[in-house]
Design an enzyme around this catalytic site. Structure first.
Site, PDB file in Angstrom:
ATOM      1  N   HIS A 249       0.833  -1.204   0.000  1.00 38.79           N
ATOM      2  CA  HIS A 249       0.000   0.000   0.000  1.00 38.79           C
ATOM      3  C   HIS A 249       0.869   1.256   0.000  1.00 38.79           C
ATOM      4  O   HIS A 249       0.618   2.201  -0.758  1.00 38.79           O
ATOM      5  CB  HIS A 249      -0.894   0.016   1.248  1.00 38.79           C
ATOM      6  CG  HIS A 249      -2.143  -0.800   1.120  1.00 38.79           C
ATOM      7  ND1 HIS A 249      -2.121  -2.161   0.946  1.00 38.79           N
ATOM      8  CD2 HIS A 249      -3.464  -0.436   1.166  1.00 38.79           C
ATOM      9  CE1 HIS A 249      -3.362  -2.616   0.876  1.00 38.79           C
ATOM     10  NE2 HIS A 249      -4.200  -1.586   1.002  1.00 38.79           N
TER      11      HIS A 249
ATOM     12  N   HIS B 211       1.318  -3.717   9.093  1.00 39.53           N
ATOM     13  CA  HIS B 211       2.752  -3.603   8.837  1.00 39.53           C
ATOM     14  C   HIS B 211       3.462  -2.980  10.027  1.00 39.53           C
ATOM     15  O   HIS B 211       2.858  -2.231  10.807  1.00 39.53           O
ATOM     16  CB  HIS B 211       3.027  -2.747   7.590  1.00 39.53           C
ATOM     17  CG  HIS B 211       2.583  -3.383   6.311  1.00 39.53           C
ATOM     18  ND1 HIS B 211       3.302  -4.377   5.683  1.00 39.53           N
ATOM     19  CD2 HIS B 211       1.491  -3.161   5.547  1.00 39.53           C
ATOM     20  CE1 HIS B 211       2.666  -4.738   4.574  1.00 39.53           C
ATOM     21  NE2 HIS B 211       1.565  -4.016   4.474  1.00 39.53           N
TER      22      HIS B 211
END
Length: 284
Positions: A169, A221
């Site tokens: 992303h 993440h």
């Protein structure tokens, strides 16, 4: 005329083949790849977070960013059309310029996706919610916090839990933000639109940063994954615009302008001869 049209089709086909070639690593890994399997330490608190849904899903990210980029590029190139150009000539000029810019964006985008995919499968870093998603068949009760567990089986196997490094992303968001900002800086030079250009550039970076930060708050993440993703995506866009696109300096028909290096000129002329000739011949 038939030969020229054939050469033009060959050029477009050649461009699409190159874009597919840059996308090939992602395609192969998605079909037959398996992320590197690593163990974990019992005392590792960074992989004990709960599973949460994504604030910005992958489909939302790709759809919104693609639509915004298309709108900005289409609007900018329409504004740049010379006022004396009308009718079929304007349509050809407009279409061919759009094609060159979008194929360059697609080339860099596929390269960015492939680089991210290779890193994810090669490193195999565990996501912050790894334990909640994997549900290993062993517990760390009575074990030393520094004991490294390798022999375990996930009761709920999910390979995505091993693909934390680096953030896709963040990489995509940074690529699109840097590309569109450099595009606007190069192509939108009207003094009356300086503030609008700055606003669009700022908005692109705001959205990219917001997307990246949500990957941390959603426990998808680690912060370092997001930081590396932003750097790689930004560098990919910079290299695409600077080297592949030559700062998006285009001629009337969308072909790259000549460089001072004679060898570079020859390569550019060879790459664009068929398309330029096809359009020019139809105008005569």
């Amino acid at each position: 005329m038939a030969t020229i049209s054939g050469n033009l089709i060959c050029k477009i086909f050649y461009d699409l083949i190159l874009c597919f070639a840059t996308f090939l690593p992602f395609f192969i890994l998605a079909l037959v790849g398996s992320p590197y399997r690593r163990g974990f330490f019992c005392g590792d608190e960074s992989i004990r977070y709960p599973v949460r849904s994504s604030t910005v899903s992958s489909s939302e990210l790709y759809m919104v960013s693609t639509v915004l980029i298309l709108l900005i590029i289409i609007g900018t190139e329409y504004y740049r059309l010379p006022r004396m150009v009308r009718g079929q000539q304007a349509l050809k000029q407009y279409s061919w310029t759009l094609y060159h810019i979008l194929i360059l964006f697609a080339f860099g985008a596929t390269a960015s996706v492939s680089i991210t995919s290779v890193a994810k499968y090669t490193v195999g870093r565990l996501r912050p919610h790894f334990l909640a998603l994997c549900r290993p068949n062993i517990t760390c009760e009575g074990r030393s916090p520094v004991e490294y567990i390798e022999n375990y089986v996930c009761t709920y196997e999910n390979s995505d839990a091993r693909m934390s490094f680096f953030s896709g992303h963040s990489s995509w968001a940074a690529y699109t933000a840097v590309f569109i900002s450099m595009y606007l800086q190069s192509r939108l030079r009207c003094p009356k639109l300086v503030l609008l250009k700055s606003l669009l550039q700022s908005l692109a970076f705001y959205l990219a940063l917001y997307t990246a930060l949500t990957r941390i708050s959603d426990y998808k993440h680690h912060p370092s994954d997001v930081g590396v993703g932003l750097i790689v995506g930004g560098l990919t866009a910079y290299c695409t615009v600077k080297w592949a696109a030559d700062d998006l300096k285009l001629t009337t028909w969308g072909c790259l302008t000549q460089r001072q290096n004679p060898e570079d000129n020859a390569l550019i002329q060879e790459n664009n001869r068929s398309s330029y000739s096809a359009i020019e011949s139809e105008e005569q």
